[in-house]
Design a protein around this motif. Structure first.
Motif, PDB file in Angstrom:
ATOM      1  N   THR A 288       0.761  -1.139   0.034  1.00  0.00           N
ATOM      2  CA  THR A 288       0.104   0.014   0.092  1.00  0.00           C
ATOM      3  C   THR A 288       0.925   1.190  -0.190  1.00  0.00           C
ATOM      4  O   THR A 288       1.846   1.433   0.902  1.00  0.00           O
ATOM      5  N   LYS A 290      -0.031   5.478  -0.363  1.00  0.00           N
ATOM      6  CA  LYS A 290      -1.198   6.650  -0.537  1.00  0.00           C
ATOM      7  C   LYS A 290      -0.593   7.969   0.155  1.00  0.00           C
ATOM      8  O   LYS A 290      -0.042   8.043   1.387  1.00  0.00           O
ATOM      9  N   ASN A 336      -6.304  -1.001  -5.897  1.00  0.00           N
ATOM     10  CA  ASN A 336      -6.747   0.220  -6.039  1.00  0.00           C
ATOM     11  C   ASN A 336      -5.609   1.238  -6.606  1.00  0.00           C
ATOM     12  O   ASN A 336      -4.524   1.161  -6.059  1.00  0.00           O
ATOM     13  N   LYS A 375      -9.737   7.469 -10.996  1.00  0.00           N
ATOM     14  CA  LYS A 375      -9.479   6.568  -9.826  1.00  0.00           C
ATOM     15  C   LYS A 375     -10.316   5.015 -10.457  1.00  0.00           C
ATOM     16  O   LYS A 375     -11.064   5.127 -11.111  1.00  0.00           O
ATOM     17  N   THR A 377     -10.933   1.068  -8.519  1.00  0.00           N
ATOM     18  CA  THR A 377     -11.027   0.065  -7.554  1.00  0.00           C
ATOM     19  C   THR A 377     -11.539  -1.121  -7.597  1.00  0.00           C
ATOM     20  O   THR A 377     -12.740  -1.360  -8.370  1.00  0.00           O
ATOM     21  N   GLY A 381     -12.821  -3.315   0.936  1.00  0.00           N
ATOM     22  CA  GLY A 381     -12.488  -2.107   1.600  1.00  0.00           C
ATOM     23  C   GLY A 381     -12.437  -2.295   3.016  1.00  0.00           C
ATOM     24  O   GLY A 381     -12.756  -3.397   3.751  1.00  0.00           O
ATOM     25  N   HIS A 387     -15.747  -3.898  -3.548  1.00  0.00           N
ATOM     26  CA  HIS A 387     -15.953  -2.532  -4.192  1.00  0.00           C
ATOM     27  C   HIS A 387     -15.277  -2.730  -5.417  1.00  0.00           C
ATOM     28  O   HIS A 387     -14.277  -3.135  -5.851  1.00  0.00           O
ATOM     29  N   GLU A 405     -19.919   2.820  -8.446  1.00  0.00           N
ATOM     30  CA  GLU A 405     -19.421   2.053  -7.662  1.00  0.00           C
ATOM     31  C   GLU A 405     -20.425   0.904  -7.669  1.00  0.00           C
ATOM     32  O   GLU A 405     -21.598   1.207  -7.294  1.00  0.00           O
TER      33      GLU A 405
END
Length: 440
Positions: A288, A290, A336, A375, A377, A381, A387, A405
Motif C-alpha cells: 500500500t 498513499k 486500487n 480512480k 477500485t 474495503g 468494491h 461503484e
C-alpha cells in the motif's frame, strides 16, 4: 410498567426539578454555542468575499446547522417545562395517596410498607376481639371494608402510573423532530434533528407514533483552532503513516432515529484548514502507498435510511481550495489506484442503494477551477465490503467528474440467502403438511 405503592411513596420527586434546572441550563449553554457559531463559522458565508455555487451550498448548510442549535434550545426548554409540570402533578397525586392512607388508618385499618391493607386487630379490646371471632356478619363487614380501602389505595397508585406513562409519552414526543420548518418552509434541512416545535406542557405535548420512535443524537462537536503532527514507522505487519493538520475549525454533528421500523441516520461535517497524510508499507494483506495534501473549506451532508436488508443513501459535498493525492494498493483482496489534483470550487452529490448485500451508487460533481482526477477500485474495503468502481474528472475553468461503484457485502448476502432458505423451507413444509393432511 405499572408502579407500586412503595415506589410512589419513596421516590424522591425533587429530582424532577433538579433535572429541569439542568435542562434549562443546557438551553443557556446552547445559546452561547449558537452565538459563537454564527459569529465565526456561519459568518464566512455572509460576506462578499465568497461567491459561487459552493458559497450558496455552504450558506444553506450553515444556516441549517444554526437552526438546529436554536431548535435544540427550544427542545431543552420544553423538556424542562414537562419535568416541572410532572413534578407538580406527581406531588399532588402522592399527597392524595398519603391522605387515602391516613383515612384508611383512621377507619381502623393498617397499611403496610408495600401498601397492603388489613384490619387493625390490635385496637380491639379483649371483649371486642372475642365478639369479633363469634360474629360472622361482623367479620364479613370488616372484610368488605378492607377490600374497599385496598381498592381506594390501588386507584390512587393507578392514577400515578397513568400520569407516569403520560409524562413518558410527552418526553418521547418532545425529542422527535416536528419538521415544522422543513421542506422549503424554513432553514431546517434535517428530518431527524432537534424539535423546534417541542411544547413544554403535558396537555399540548404530541404523542409519539404508535410504532416505536427512538432517537439517538450522537451530539455535535465544535473544535478549533487546532494543529497536530504524528509519525509511525512500519512494524509487526502494520503500515507506516505520517499525518499533519492545522484547522481553523472542525464541526461535526450526527444522529440516528428509528421510526416505523426504518433506521434513519445523518451526519453534518465541516472543516476549514490544511492537512497532509501518507500511508505506506507491505503487510500480509499486500502493498500500500498513499499520499494526500489539501487546504481549504470542506463540507459534507449525508443521510441514510435502512430497513431489513434494504438501504438507501444520499450525500452532498462542497470543497473550496486546493488538493492533490495519489494512491496505489495491490494485495490478496484486490487493487486500487488513483491520482487527483485540483484547485478551485467543487459541489457534488452522490446517491445509492443496497438490497440484500448488493449495492450500487453514483457520484457527480461540478468543478469551477482547474484539475483532473482518475480512480479505479476492485477489492475489499475497510468496511468489509467488496468494491468495484471508478471515477474520472477534468476541468479547465468549468468541468466536473462522474463516478460509479458497485458493492457486495458477502456477510449480508449470506444472511439473506439463509433467511430466504428458511422462508422457503417453512413454506414447503407447510404445503407438505397440508397436502399430507388431505391424503390421511
Amino acid at each position: 410498567m405499572a408502579l407500586n405503592y412503595y415506589e410512589v411513596m419513596t421516590t424522591d420527586l425533587g429530582l424532577l426539578t433538579t433535572a429541569a434546572g439542568k435542562w434549562e441550563a443546557m438551553a443557556g449553554e446552547l445559546k452561547k454555542v449558537e452565538t459563537r457559531y454564527g459569529d465565526t463559522v456561519q459568518k464566512i458565508t455572509t460576506g462578499q468575499d465568497w461567491q459561487g455555487l459552493s458559497a450558496g451550498t455552504a450558506h444553506t448548510a450553515f444556516a441549517a446547522t444554526r437552526y438546529e442549535y436554536a431548535a435544540a434550545q427550544i427542545q431543552a426548554k420544553a423538556i424542562a417545562g414537562l419535568l416541572r409540570e410532572a413534578h407538580e402533578k406527581f406531588t399532588d397525586l402522592k399527597k392524595k395517596l398519603e391522605s387515602a392512607r391516613a383515612d384508611a388508618v383512621a377507619a381502623g385499618m393498617t397499611v403496610s410498607e408495600q401498601g397492603r391493607v388489613a384490619f387493625d386487630h390490635a385496637r380491639l379490646t379483649p371483649a371486642e376481639r372475642s365478639a369479633y371471632h363469634h360474629d360472622p356478619d361482623g367479620q364479613k363487614t370488616i372484610a368488605e371494608a378492607v377490600t374497599k380501602w385496598q381498592q381506594h389505595l390501588d386507584d390512587r397508585v393507578k392514577a400515578v402510573t397513568e400520569l407516569d406513562q403520560g409524562v413518558k409519552n410527552a418526553l418521547q414526543g418532545a425529542v422527535v423532530d416536528s419538521n415544522k420548518d422543513a421542506f422549503g418552509k424554513g432553514a431546517d434541512q434535517t428530518l431527524t434533528g432537534f424539535n423546534a416545535g417541542a411544547r413544554g406542557e403535558l396537555a399540548k405535548a404530541p404523542k409519539p407514533d404508535e410504532s416505536a420512535v427512538t432517537t439517538k443524537p450522537d451530539g455535535a462537536e465544535f473544535t478549533g483552532p487546532d494543529a497536530g503532527f504524528s509519525v509511525s514507522g512500519t512494524k509487526y505487519g502494520k503500515e507506516g503513516s505520517a499525518k499533519a493538520y492545522a484547522e481553523l475549525f472542525h464541526f461535526t454533528a450526527k444522529g440516528e432515529s428509528t421510526k416505523g421500523g426504518v433506521n434513519w441516520s445523518g451526519i453534518d461535517d465541516w472543516s476549514l484548514g490544511a492537512r497532509a497524510s501518507a500511508n505506506y508499507g507491505a503487510t500480509n494483506s499486500g502493498i500500500t502507498g498513499k499520499a494526500e495534501v489539501s487546504a481549504g473549506l470542506r463540507g459534507l451532508l449525508e443521510g441514510r435510511a435502512q430497513k431489513g436488508y434494504g438501504e438507501v443513501y444520499g450525500r452532498g459535498e462542497v470543497f473550496v481550495g486546493g488538493e492533490a493525492s495519489a494512491s496505489l494498493g495491490v494485495g490478496k483482496d484486490g487493487f486500487n489506484a488513483g491520482a487527483k489534483a485540483f484547485a478551485g470550487e467543487k459541489v457534488g452529490a452522490a446517491g445509492g442503494a443496497e438490497l440484500a448485500g448488493l449495492g450500487a451508487g453514483g457520484t457527480a460533481e461540478a468543478w469551477y477551477g482547474a484539475g483532473a482526477e482518475a480512480k479505479a477500485t476492485f477489492g475489499k474495503g475497510d468496511d468489509g465490503k467488496w468494491h468495484v468502481g471508478g471515477e474520472v474528472g477534468l476541468a479547465l475553468g468549468i468541468g466536473g467528474s462522474v463516478g460509479a461503484e458497485f458493492t457486495v457485502d458477502t456477510d449480508k448476502v449470506g444472511e439473506a440467502f439463509d433467511d430466504a432458505a428458511d422462508a422457503v423451507g417453512d413454506f414447503t413444509g407447510g404445503v407438505k403438511n397440508t397436502v399430507g393432511g388431505w391424503l390421511d
